[in-house]
Write a protein that holds these residues in place. Structure first.
Motif, PDB file in Angstrom:
ATOM      1  N   GLY A  21       1.145  -9.774  -1.341  1.00  0.00           N
ATOM      2  CA  GLY A  21       0.020  -9.628  -2.261  1.00  0.00           C
ATOM      3  C   GLY A  21       0.185 -10.514  -3.480  1.00  0.00           C
ATOM      4  N   ALA A  22       0.703 -11.739  -3.255  1.00  0.00           N
ATOM      5  CA  ALA A  22       1.102 -12.604  -4.368  1.00  0.00           C
ATOM      6  C   ALA A  22      -0.004 -13.530  -4.862  1.00  0.00           C
ATOM      7  CB  ALA A  22       2.317 -13.449  -3.957  1.00  0.00           C
ATOM      8  N   SER A  23      -1.199 -13.430  -4.301  1.00  0.00           N
ATOM      9  CA  SER A  23      -2.245 -14.380  -4.668  1.00  0.00           C
ATOM     10  C   SER A  23      -2.983 -14.009  -5.945  1.00  0.00           C
ATOM     11  CB  SER A  23      -3.259 -14.532  -3.523  1.00  0.00           C
ATOM     12  OG  SER A  23      -3.893 -13.295  -3.252  1.00  0.00           O
ATOM     13  N   SER A  24      -2.737 -12.827  -6.497  1.00  0.00           N
ATOM     14  CA  SER A  24      -3.419 -12.420  -7.725  1.00  0.00           C
ATOM     15  C   SER A  24      -2.712 -11.213  -8.326  1.00  0.00           C
ATOM     16  CB  SER A  24      -4.888 -12.062  -7.448  1.00  0.00           C
ATOM     17  OG  SER A  24      -4.977 -10.914  -6.609  1.00  0.00           O
ATOM     18  N   TYR A  39      15.118 -16.539  -8.921  1.00  0.00           N
ATOM     19  CA  TYR A  39      14.903 -16.309  -7.492  1.00  0.00           C
ATOM     20  C   TYR A  39      14.094 -17.442  -6.870  1.00  0.00           C
ATOM     21  CZ  TYR A  39      16.634 -11.545  -7.946  1.00  0.00           C
ATOM     22  OH  TYR A  39      17.436 -10.453  -8.170  1.00  0.00           O
ATOM     23  N   ASP A  40      14.388 -17.713  -5.625  1.00  0.00           N
ATOM     24  CA  ASP A  40      13.556 -18.573  -4.797  1.00  0.00           C
ATOM     25  C   ASP A  40      12.493 -17.649  -4.209  1.00  0.00           C
ATOM     26  OD1 ASP A  40      12.458 -20.484  -3.168  1.00  0.00           O
ATOM     27  OD2 ASP A  40      14.351 -21.135  -2.319  1.00  0.00           O
ATOM     28  N   VAL A  41      11.261 -17.792  -4.647  1.00  0.00           N
ATOM     29  CA  VAL A  41      10.222 -16.815  -4.333  1.00  0.00           C
ATOM     30  C   VAL A  41       9.377 -17.264  -3.145  1.00  0.00           C
ATOM     31  CG1 VAL A  41       8.273 -15.490  -5.219  1.00  0.00           C
ATOM     32  CG2 VAL A  41      10.145 -16.123  -6.761  1.00  0.00           C
ATOM     33  N   VAL A  42       9.247 -16.381  -2.172  1.00  0.00           N
ATOM     34  CA  VAL A  42       8.382 -16.591  -1.015  1.00  0.00           C
ATOM     35  C   VAL A  42       7.108 -15.800  -1.260  1.00  0.00           C
ATOM     36  CG1 VAL A  42       8.137 -16.354   1.481  1.00  0.00           C
ATOM     37  CG2 VAL A  42      10.380 -16.885   0.493  1.00  0.00           C
ATOM     38  N   LEU A  43       6.002 -16.504  -1.367  1.00  0.00           N
ATOM     39  CA  LEU A  43       4.707 -15.923  -1.717  1.00  0.00           C
ATOM     40  C   LEU A  43       3.920 -15.610  -0.455  1.00  0.00           C
ATOM     41  CD1 LEU A  43       3.971 -18.707  -4.308  1.00  0.00           C
ATOM     42  CD2 LEU A  43       4.696 -16.389  -4.896  1.00  0.00           C
ATOM     43  N   VAL A  44       3.468 -14.370  -0.335  1.00  0.00           N
ATOM     44  CA  VAL A  44       2.773 -13.923   0.871  1.00  0.00           C
ATOM     45  C   VAL A  44       1.429 -13.305   0.501  1.00  0.00           C
ATOM     46  CG1 VAL A  44       2.851 -12.330   2.827  1.00  0.00           C
ATOM     47  CG2 VAL A  44       4.948 -13.483   2.075  1.00  0.00           C
ATOM     48  N   ALA A  45       0.371 -13.757   1.143  1.00  0.00           N
ATOM     49  CA  ALA A  45      -0.968 -13.177   0.988  1.00  0.00           C
ATOM     50  C   ALA A  45      -1.876 -13.867   1.995  1.00  0.00           C
ATOM     51  CB  ALA A  45      -1.506 -13.347  -0.439  1.00  0.00           C
TER      52      ALA A  45
END
Length: 257
Positions: A21-24, A39-45
């Protein structure tokens, strides 16, 4: 359906945090804070275009993924070699009708994303979280997971479900090197949540916060999540409830004209 991604292997020497839910809203704000924390962040949405812009800004990796699609979640998990933190933030509310007249499709959609989405991603990434030796699972709950309110039946039921996942998982992982943290916000004003819930009715959405001087912001919650995640590995924040000062309880809110 396989997830769409800007493929690169996250990690290296830095710990990896997966944020759904990282898009907003809260997910986007938390991704920024976790990246700043190292952190190396993996964005999921689902909205890959928005994720790509954020990934470029913070140096993360974008994955277009619907967390309710289990085969796609499994394919996503297979692309990751390391996971240290999972922030199960993907969630939604649809409708505000009484139980007697609520649309069952809204209830199903809320259960699918809040409960089953959390289950899918947690199950898929749990082996890597255990293998990290100091994994952290954060589950975004809500004060709705503890107190019912009129017009909130479906969302209340779904967030009771996410609370149950967190509490049960903590018991089941008691002898594993994985913390389970539940964050339960009260009144949070974000750009999209209430608008989506009320079908785009801007007037009704605005009325939810009417007279409340300072509801929580997405960054307030992100700050709290990041604080909990960055405690020493032996310190577990089991459950943290946060509300704006103006909200003493679900129905007790200081509203001024």
């Amino acid at each position: 359906m396989a997830p769409q991604s800007d493929s690169r292997d996250a990690g290296g020497d830095r710990p990896v945090a997966v944020v759904t839910g990282a898009s907003s809203g809260i997910g986007e704000a938390t991704a920024r804070r976790l990246a700043a924390a190292g952190y190396d962040v993996v964005l999921v949405a689902r909205r890959l275009d928005r994720l790509r812009a954020l990934a470029q800004e913070i140096g993360g990796t974008a994955y277009g993924l619907d967390v309710t699609d289990r085969p796609a979640v499994d394919a996503f998990a297979a692309n990751l070699s390391r996971v240290d933190v999972l922030f199960n933030n993907a969630g939604a509310a649809f409708g505000a009708d009484p139980v007697a007249t609520a649309d069952p499709a809204d209830w199903q959609a809320m259960f699918d994303v809040n409960v089953m989405g959390t289950l899918h991603v947690t199950q898929a990434l749990l082996p890597k979280l255990i293998a990290s030796g100091a994994g952290t699972i954060v589950i975004m709950s809500s004060t709705a997971g503890f107190t019912a309110y009129e017009g909130g039946g479906g969302y209340v039921a779904a967030k009771h479900g996410t609370h149950a996942i967190a509490a049960t998982l903590r018991l089941e992982l008691f002898d594993q090197p994985v913390r389970v943290i539940e964050i339960a916000p009260g009144m949070v004003r974000t750009d999209e949540f209430t608008m989506k819930r009320l079908g785009g009715d801007a007037e009704r959405a605005s009325a939810v916060y009417q007279g409340v001087a300072e509801p929580l912001t997405a960054d307030d919650v992100a700050d709290t999540v990041t604080w909990a995640v960055t405690r020493p590995a032996h310190v577990n924040v089991d459950l943290l409830v946060l509300r704006p000062r103006a909200q003493a309880a679900q129905h007790k809110v200081d509203r001024r004209s």
